[in-house]
Scaffold this motif. Sequence first.
Motif, short mmCIF file in Angstrom:
data_model
loop_
_atom_site.label_atom_id
_atom_site.label_comp_id
_atom_site.label_asym_id
_atom_site.label_seq_id
_atom_site.Cartn_x
_atom_site.Cartn_y
_atom_site.Cartn_z
N LYS A 137 31.17 42.80 35.72
CA LYS A 137 31.36 42.11 34.99
C LYS A 137 33.30 42.71 34.57
O LYS A 137 34.27 42.34 34.29
CB LYS A 137 30.48 42.13 33.73
N ARG A 138 33.26 43.89 34.36
CA ARG A 138 34.48 44.07 34.26
C ARG A 138 35.74 44.17 35.20
O ARG A 138 36.56 43.50 34.97
CB ARG A 138 34.17 45.97 34.25
N GLU A 186 35.58 41.25 36.93
CA GLU A 186 36.43 40.42 37.01
C GLU A 186 37.27 39.71 35.93
O GLU A 186 38.21 39.49 35.90
CB GLU A 186 34.81 39.11 36.71
N ASP A 187 36.86 40.64 34.73
CA ASP A 187 37.71 40.52 33.59
C ASP A 187 39.25 40.94 33.46
O ASP A 187 39.82 41.03 33.27
CB ASP A 187 36.90 41.64 32.38
N LEU A 247 40.78 38.79 35.75
CA LEU A 247 41.23 37.88 35.09
C LEU A 247 43.05 38.30 33.98
O LEU A 247 43.96 37.24 33.52
CB LEU A 247 40.76 36.59 33.79
N GLU A 248 43.19 39.48 34.36
CA GLU A 248 44.37 39.68 33.14
C GLU A 248 45.45 40.26 33.70
O GLU A 248 46.38 40.27 33.66
CB GLU A 248 43.58 41.34 32.66
N GLY A 261 45.36 35.51 35.92
CA GLY A 261 45.40 35.22 35.41
C GLY A 261 45.99 34.06 34.50
O GLY A 261 45.46 33.24 34.10
#
Length: 119
Positions: free
Chosen positions: A55-56, A58-59, A62-63, A68
Amino acid sequence: MSAVFGGLDLCSCKRGFFTLRDCANGAVATCGACSRRICAEHMTQAGICVECAAKRQEDAALEDDTTGYAIRSRHRWYDSGNYSPVWWGTSDPYWSDTDYRWYDDPGDQDDDGGGFGDS
């Protein structure tokens, strides 16, 4: 939290690709992000479970400026234009919006509309 198998504290992560199943390994640590009990196989070097690590990642992706930006732009475009996908199907007037009609049985004498009280 005690588990069913002989009082062992089992890992909370799932195993499998097509069919998920519970991990049968004993838990040795607690994830630093989600506080689930995890085994050594599902723990990363950062002290978190593999699911929180993914999850980290993926985040972080996206940044990234390029990825993003594209995702945020697409989201704003669809929201601002009230976009909805095109539906090419047909409707049958027999079925209601919630499709409960197939439960209707004219010969059912037990259904008085009173909910679960008569079960």
